[in-house]
Design a protein around this motif. Structure first.
Motif, PDB file in Angstrom:
ATOM      1  N   GLY A  88     -17.442-129.106  28.834  1.00 30.92           N
ATOM      2  CA  GLY A  88     -17.568-128.203  27.613  1.00 30.92           C
ATOM      3  C   GLY A  88     -16.710-126.785  28.136  1.00 30.92           C
ATOM      4  O   GLY A  88     -16.718-126.580  29.233  1.00 30.92           O
ATOM      5  N   HIS A  89     -16.243-126.196  27.027  1.00 27.90           N
ATOM      6  CA  HIS A  89     -15.549-124.882  27.579  1.00 27.90           C
ATOM      7  C   HIS A  89     -15.451-124.195  26.218  1.00 27.90           C
ATOM      8  O   HIS A  89     -15.374-124.545  24.993  1.00 27.90           O
ATOM      9  CB  HIS A  89     -14.172-125.427  27.896  1.00 27.90           C
ATOM     10  N   PHE A  90     -14.996-122.800  26.521  1.00 24.72           N
ATOM     11  CA  PHE A  90     -14.404-121.876  25.362  1.00 24.72           C
ATOM     12  C   PHE A  90     -13.000-121.927  25.722  1.00 24.72           C
ATOM     13  O   PHE A  90     -12.650-122.396  26.877  1.00 24.72           O
ATOM     14  CB  PHE A  90     -14.961-120.563  25.774  1.00 24.72           C
ATOM     15  N   HIS A  91     -12.390-121.744  24.657  1.00 22.25           N
ATOM     16  CA  HIS A  91     -10.669-121.748  25.082  1.00 22.25           C
ATOM     17  C   HIS A  91     -10.605-120.195  25.604  1.00 22.25           C
ATOM     18  O   HIS A  91     -11.421-119.225  25.061  1.00 22.25           O
ATOM     19  CB  HIS A  91     -10.189-121.811  23.554  1.00 22.25           C
ATOM     20  N   GLN A  92      -9.542-120.230  26.610  1.00 23.35           N
ATOM     21  CA  GLN A  92      -9.222-118.959  27.073  1.00 23.35           C
ATOM     22  C   GLN A  92      -9.061-117.945  26.035  1.00 23.35           C
ATOM     23  O   GLN A  92      -9.320-116.619  26.201  1.00 23.35           O
ATOM     24  CB  GLN A  92      -8.348-119.135  28.197  1.00 23.35           C
ATOM     25  N   GLY A  97      -8.822-122.087  17.508  1.00 18.59           N
ATOM     26  CA  GLY A  97      -9.792-123.167  17.101  1.00 18.59           C
ATOM     27  C   GLY A  97      -9.171-124.805  17.567  1.00 18.59           C
ATOM     28  O   GLY A  97      -8.289-124.726  18.337  1.00 18.59           O
ATOM     29  N   GLU A  98      -9.857-125.446  17.139  1.00 17.51           N
ATOM     30  CA  GLU A  98      -9.543-127.092  17.496  1.00 17.51           C
ATOM     31  C   GLU A  98     -10.017-128.082  16.305  1.00 17.51           C
ATOM     32  O   GLU A  98     -10.987-127.718  15.761  1.00 17.51           O
ATOM     33  CB  GLU A  98     -10.070-127.393  18.771  1.00 17.51           C
ATOM     34  N   VAL A  99      -9.384-129.077  16.124  1.00 18.66           N
ATOM     35  CA  VAL A  99      -9.961-130.060  15.336  1.00 18.66           C
ATOM     36  C   VAL A  99     -10.428-131.461  16.068  1.00 18.66           C
ATOM     37  O   VAL A  99      -9.424-132.090  17.080  1.00 18.66           O
ATOM     38  CB  VAL A  99      -8.945-130.459  14.137  1.00 18.66           C
ATOM     39  N   TYR A 100     -11.467-132.042  15.970  1.00 18.78           N
ATOM     40  CA  TYR A 100     -12.098-133.208  16.743  1.00 18.78           C
ATOM     41  C   TYR A 100     -12.000-134.185  15.467  1.00 18.78           C
ATOM     42  O   TYR A 100     -12.529-133.996  14.580  1.00 18.78           O
ATOM     43  CB  TYR A 100     -13.267-133.232  17.260  1.00 18.78           C
ATOM     44  N   PHE A 101     -11.623-135.640  15.898  1.00 20.26           N
ATOM     45  CA  PHE A 101     -11.718-136.670  14.870  1.00 20.26           C
ATOM     46  C   PHE A 101     -12.757-137.811  15.497  1.00 20.26           C
ATOM     47  O   PHE A 101     -12.177-138.310  16.608  1.00 20.26           O
ATOM     48  CB  PHE A 101     -10.539-137.009  14.432  1.00 20.26           C
ATOM     49  N   ALA A 136     -17.590-122.402  21.827  1.00 20.87           N
ATOM     50  CA  ALA A 136     -17.476-123.555  23.054  1.00 20.87           C
ATOM     51  C   ALA A 136     -18.069-124.943  22.448  1.00 20.87           C
ATOM     52  O   ALA A 136     -18.501-125.162  21.412  1.00 20.87           O
ATOM     53  CB  ALA A 136     -18.736-123.137  23.899  1.00 20.87           C
ATOM     54  N   HIS A 137     -17.337-125.772  22.850  1.00 17.34           N
ATOM     55  CA  HIS A 137     -17.731-127.203  22.412  1.00 17.34           C
ATOM     56  C   HIS A 137     -17.823-128.241  23.624  1.00 17.34           C
ATOM     57  O   HIS A 137     -17.019-128.315  24.627  1.00 17.34           O
ATOM     58  CB  HIS A 137     -16.577-127.565  21.413  1.00 17.34           C
ATOM     59  N   ARG A 138     -18.556-129.328  23.376  1.00 15.60           N
ATOM     60  CA  ARG A 138     -18.724-130.413  24.143  1.00 15.60           C
ATOM     61  C   ARG A 138     -19.045-131.457  23.731  1.00 15.60           C
ATOM     62  O   ARG A 138     -20.019-131.630  22.440  1.00 15.60           O
ATOM     63  CB  ARG A 138     -20.091-129.792  25.256  1.00 15.60           C
ATOM     64  N   GLY A 158      -5.833-122.560  26.310  1.00 18.37           N
ATOM     65  CA  GLY A 158      -6.328-122.722  27.571  1.00 18.37           C
ATOM     66  C   GLY A 158      -7.872-123.169  27.456  1.00 18.37           C
ATOM     67  O   GLY A 158      -8.361-123.105  26.347  1.00 18.37           O
ATOM     68  N   HIS A 159      -8.283-123.272  28.636  1.00 17.88           N
ATOM     69  CA  HIS A 159      -9.656-123.441  28.971  1.00 17.88           C
ATOM     70  C   HIS A 159     -10.370-122.694  29.721  1.00 17.88           C
ATOM     71  O   HIS A 159      -9.944-122.481  30.878  1.00 17.88           O
ATOM     72  CB  HIS A 159      -9.911-124.917  29.391  1.00 17.88           C
ATOM     73  N   ASP A 160     -11.579-122.151  29.407  1.00 22.17           N
ATOM     74  CA  ASP A 160     -12.208-121.252  29.961  1.00 22.17           C
ATOM     75  C   ASP A 160     -13.747-121.690  30.226  1.00 22.17           C
ATOM     76  O   ASP A 160     -14.503-121.998  29.299  1.00 22.17           O
ATOM     77  CB  ASP A 160     -12.559-119.923  29.319  1.00 22.17           C
TER      78      ASP A 160
HETATM   79 ZN    ZN Z   1     -11.136-127.351  23.344  1.00 28.03          ZN
END
Ligand code: ZN
Ligand code: PAN
Length: 187
Positions: A88-92, A97-101, A136-138, A158-160
């Motif tokens: 899991g992470h926040f983006h740097q 944002g992001e999209v998951y399917f 943040a997403h996991r 990026g990934h934080d």
């Molecule tokens: Zn991400």
């Protein structure tokens, strides 16, 4: 018509595997996830080379406006009572944002804002998850088969991981034979 038509990469929507000439694959083993699961004693007893999840990604150009496309394959299982999950992470770049399917399997997407407020979305084949910026997403696999989810995100995001060293404020566990989300103090 003699305009050349090229063959783009493909993705199998049943399992998220890509067909492409050039791909990037990253495996995350149990041993890579120190401090992620709350039952550290059980975590230590699991062989460190056990695969928890694998990400396959298409190669794409980097830079402002470019996009990454990748599938996460998260194995079923638990460390003690806690379901397998991604780090899991926040983006740097927090605003990205992001999209998951959801493609196969069943699980949860844990989302948490910068104030530490968490929520869960059900992931299942065909589910669409719009992850806003500053979130943040996991992924968590609560099912018995591999959970695969396709993701599209800006390559500059990026990934934080460090910002979540304390962990998320929810843990998802199997308790009394039921999938339960529990609030945690101090991660
Ligand atoms: Zn991400
Ligand atoms: C995904 C994640 C992937 C693995 O591609 O990177 O699910 O999770 P961790 O990066 O937390 O280990 C994504 O959200 N990219 O931004």
């Amino acid at each position: 018509m003699n305009i050349p038509v090229s063959l783009p990469p493909g993705v199998a929507f049943l399992n998220g595997h890509f067909t492409a000439e050039d791909m990037i694959t990253k495996i995350t083993h149990c041993g890579d996830l120190a401090g992620v699961f709350h039952d550290q004693i059980t975590w230590q007893s699991i062989p460190s080379e056990t695969t928890i999840y694998q990400v396959e990604m298409l190669k794409s150009p980097q830079g402002e406006g470019e996009l990454f496309v990748g599938t996460t394959h998260l194995n079923p299982g638990r460390v003690g009572d806690e379901f397998y999950m991604t780090r899991g992470h926040f983006h740097q770049r927090r605003e990205q944002g992001e999209v998951y399917f959801g493609l196969r399997g069943s699980g949860l997407l844990l989302l948490q804002n910068e104030q530490g407020e968490a929520r869960l979305e059900q992931v299942s084949p065909g589910s669409v998850h719009i992850i806003p910026g500053f979130t943040a997403h996991r992924l968590i696999n609560t099912g018995t088969e591999v959970l695969s989810a396709l993701a599209v995100w800006p390559s500059i995001a990026g990934h934080d991981y460090a910002a979540l060293a304390q962990g998320f404020s929810l843990r998802v566990v199997l308790q009394d034979g039921k999938i339960q989300a529990k609030e945690v103090q101090n991660g």
